[in-house]
Design an enzyme around this catalytic site. Sequence first.
Site, PDB file in Angstrom:
ATOM      1  N   LYS A  45     -14.554  17.039  18.037  1.00 24.12           N
ATOM      2  CA  LYS A  45     -14.099  16.569  16.722  1.00 24.12           C
ATOM      3  C   LYS A  45     -14.598  17.496  15.630  1.00 24.12           C
ATOM      4  O   LYS A  45     -15.799  17.731  15.492  1.00 24.12           O
ATOM      5  CB  LYS A  45     -14.584  15.141  16.471  1.00 24.12           C
ATOM      6  CG  LYS A  45     -13.975  14.525  15.212  1.00 24.12           C
ATOM      7  CD  LYS A  45     -14.156  13.033  15.179  1.00 24.12           C
ATOM      8  CE  LYS A  45     -13.498  12.409  13.963  1.00 24.12           C
ATOM      9  NZ  LYS A  45     -13.674  10.955  13.941  1.00 24.12           N
TER      10      LYS A  45
ATOM     11  N   LYS B 272     -18.755   4.481  18.565  1.00 20.00           N
ATOM     12  CA  LYS B 272     -19.575   5.065  17.492  1.00 20.00           C
ATOM     13  C   LYS B 272     -20.366   6.225  18.114  1.00 20.00           C
ATOM     14  O   LYS B 272     -20.644   6.210  19.314  1.00 20.00           O
ATOM     15  CB  LYS B 272     -20.521   3.975  16.967  1.00 20.00           C
ATOM     16  CG  LYS B 272     -21.596   4.448  16.013  1.00 20.00           C
ATOM     17  CD  LYS B 272     -21.221   4.195  14.561  1.00 20.00           C
ATOM     18  CE  LYS B 272     -22.250   4.770  13.587  1.00 20.00           C
ATOM     19  NZ  LYS B 272     -21.766   5.929  12.830  1.00 20.00           N
TER      20      LYS B 272
ATOM     21  N   ASN C 116     -18.657   7.044   3.391  1.00 20.00           N
ATOM     22  CA  ASN C 116     -19.765   6.464   4.145  1.00 20.00           C
ATOM     23  C   ASN C 116     -20.809   7.515   4.469  1.00 20.00           C
ATOM     24  O   ASN C 116     -20.506   8.691   4.672  1.00 20.00           O
ATOM     25  CB  ASN C 116     -19.261   5.763   5.418  1.00 20.00           C
ATOM     26  CG  ASN C 116     -19.204   6.701   6.605  1.00 20.00           C
ATOM     27  OD1 ASN C 116     -20.213   6.929   7.271  1.00 20.00           O
ATOM     28  ND2 ASN C 116     -18.033   7.275   6.843  1.00 20.00           N
ATOM     29  N   ALA C 117     -22.037   7.037   4.510  1.00 16.60           N
ATOM     30  CA  ALA C 117     -23.152   7.843   5.039  1.00 16.60           C
ATOM     31  C   ALA C 117     -24.087   6.842   5.703  1.00 16.60           C
ATOM     32  O   ALA C 117     -24.970   6.273   5.067  1.00 16.60           O
ATOM     33  CB  ALA C 117     -23.857   8.594   3.923  1.00 16.60           C
ATOM     34  N   MET C 118     -23.806   6.585   6.978  1.00 16.47           N
ATOM     35  CA  MET C 118     -24.591   5.595   7.715  1.00 16.47           C
ATOM     36  C   MET C 118     -25.888   6.232   8.238  1.00 16.47           C
ATOM     37  O   MET C 118     -26.892   5.561   8.406  1.00 16.47           O
ATOM     38  CB  MET C 118     -23.807   5.072   8.931  1.00 16.47           C
ATOM     39  CG  MET C 118     -22.331   4.762   8.687  1.00 16.47           C
ATOM     40  SD  MET C 118     -22.079   3.376   7.612  1.00 16.47           S
ATOM     41  CE  MET C 118     -22.533   2.055   8.692  1.00 16.47           C
ATOM     42  N   GLY C 119     -25.799   7.532   8.556  1.00 16.25           N
ATOM     43  CA  GLY C 119     -26.972   8.207   9.108  1.00 16.25           C
ATOM     44  C   GLY C 119     -27.078   8.091  10.610  1.00 16.25           C
ATOM     45  O   GLY C 119     -28.192   8.058  11.154  1.00 16.25           O
TER      46      GLY C 119
ATOM     47  N   ILE D 254      -9.231  15.243  11.865  1.00 17.07           N
ATOM     48  CA  ILE D 254     -10.486  15.765  11.348  1.00 17.07           C
ATOM     49  C   ILE D 254     -11.531  14.658  11.203  1.00 17.07           C
ATOM     50  O   ILE D 254     -11.172  13.469  11.219  1.00 17.07           O
ATOM     51  CB  ILE D 254     -10.295  16.409   9.926  1.00 17.07           C
ATOM     52  CG1 ILE D 254      -9.709  15.379   8.952  1.00 17.07           C
ATOM     53  CG2 ILE D 254      -9.471  17.657  10.009  1.00 17.07           C
ATOM     54  CD1 ILE D 254      -9.591  15.841   7.499  1.00 17.07           C
ATOM     55  N   ASN D 255     -12.781  15.033  11.014  1.00 18.32           N
ATOM     56  CA  ASN D 255     -13.813  14.087  10.590  1.00 18.32           C
ATOM     57  C   ASN D 255     -13.714  13.947   9.062  1.00 18.32           C
ATOM     58  O   ASN D 255     -12.822  14.515   8.430  1.00 18.32           O
ATOM     59  CB  ASN D 255     -15.199  14.595  11.032  1.00 18.32           C
ATOM     60  CG  ASN D 255     -16.208  13.460  11.190  1.00 18.32           C
ATOM     61  OD1 ASN D 255     -16.247  12.534  10.377  1.00 18.32           O
ATOM     62  ND2 ASN D 255     -17.019  13.525  12.219  1.00 18.32           N
TER      63      ASN D 255
ATOM     64  N   CYS E 143     -20.173  15.460  11.628  1.00 11.48           N
ATOM     65  CA  CYS E 143     -20.724  14.515  10.648  1.00 11.48           C
ATOM     66  C   CYS E 143     -21.148  15.325   9.425  1.00 11.48           C
ATOM     67  O   CYS E 143     -21.887  16.308   9.563  1.00 11.48           O
ATOM     68  CB  CYS E 143     -21.918  13.775  11.243  1.00 11.48           C
ATOM     69  SG  CYS E 143     -22.736  12.717  10.033  1.00 11.48           S
TER      70      CYS E 143
HETATM   71  C1  DHB Z   1     -21.707   9.234  10.483  1.00  8.88           C
HETATM   72  C2  DHB Z   1     -20.689   9.676   9.674  1.00  8.88           C
HETATM   73  C3  DHB Z   1     -19.729  10.535  10.188  1.00  8.88           C
HETATM   74  O1  DHB Z   1     -18.674  11.007   9.475  1.00  8.88           O
HETATM   75  C4  DHB Z   1     -19.829  10.942  11.465  1.00  8.88           C
HETATM   76  O2  DHB Z   1     -18.953  11.800  11.958  1.00  8.88           O
HETATM   77  C5  DHB Z   1     -20.828  10.488  12.260  1.00  8.88           C
HETATM   78  C6  DHB Z   1     -21.758   9.647  11.761  1.00  8.88           C
HETATM   79  C7  DHB Z   1     -22.770   8.352  10.020  1.00  8.88           C
HETATM   80  O3  DHB Z   1     -23.135   8.407   8.837  1.00  8.88           O
HETATM   81  O4  DHB Z   1     -23.337   7.610  10.842  1.00  8.88           O
END
Ligand code: DHB
Length: 304
Positions: A164, A46, A70-73, A190-191, A129
């Site tokens: 990336k 991660k 997703n949007a983990m932050g 890709i991301n 991201c």
């Molecule tokens: C997160 C999402 C992404 O696509 C990434 O490249 C890095 C982090 C995230 O939300 O944590």
Amino acid sequence: MVNPLTVEIAGLKLANPTMLAAGILGMSGLTLERVAEAGAGAVVTKSLGLKSRSGYTNPTVVQVEGGLINAMGLPNPGIEYFLQGVQQTREVKVPIIVSIYAFSPEDFALIAKKALKMGVDALELNVSCPHAEGTGAEIGQDPRLVEEVVKEVKRGVDKPVFVKLTPNVVNIAEIAKAAEKGGADAITAINTVKAMAIDVETAKPILGNKIGGLSGPAIKPIAVRCVYEIYDEVKIPIIGCGGISTWQDAVEFMEAGASAVQTGTAIATKGLNVFKQVTDGIEAFLEKKGFGSVKEIVGLSHQN
Ligand code: DHB
């Protein structure tokens, strides 16, 4: 006899061309070990930063047709704490690639040095991201910034550096060229693709952060196109990523120009078996077509 599945990416030897993509399961030494045992040729962690970060409020993931948003932050315990945990495990028998993010070229370089001091095999710079303020794609959309970040990191480290890239740009090949100019050893493409979902009854954006990144089968054609375009412009290897869940997907990316492939979202639908399924499928395909090595199919579609 040479093993037809082995590949070498910037000096990194992989037993097969599949890798765990950043963000999914790369949360601890133990999970990385499980993915390696399931057959991944390498694993990516991660994304880790200098300091710990708690991330966005829930919900952070939503399932949509064709994938996940997703949007983990960027939640993570910080690079040093994380890598101490990985060192204690010490059982990951495939190359470990550490994904890192930072808010300045100097901090990217600092984190890179810390990671390599703790014995990892390579780095993947997250300049992609799609929703973090001051990092990620805010860096990865600007070729000059990308070149500067890569240069700064490469100045202080002697291990392979992958970069990336975000698909959320007009010309991804231009960004790839900037990364190569900065000294990148490989491109990961890709991301996630910037996306959102709304709950129709309440008319509310579903994710806590409202905007997130789409991954999974829905983005595969976008990713294949990106790999194809980058292959025409750079000499360094490309690692394909985006919706890969079958051996046919992997072969398509390799024919587009990828030397290896990363899988993330497919683990949620298919489990860890996906690595072995993809690898076995590639091997059978090579044999059926009379190829002696997986390297022979890289970029093949550019001849047609
Ligand atoms: C997160 C999402 C992404 O696509 C990434 O490249 C890095 C982090 C995230 O939300 O944590």
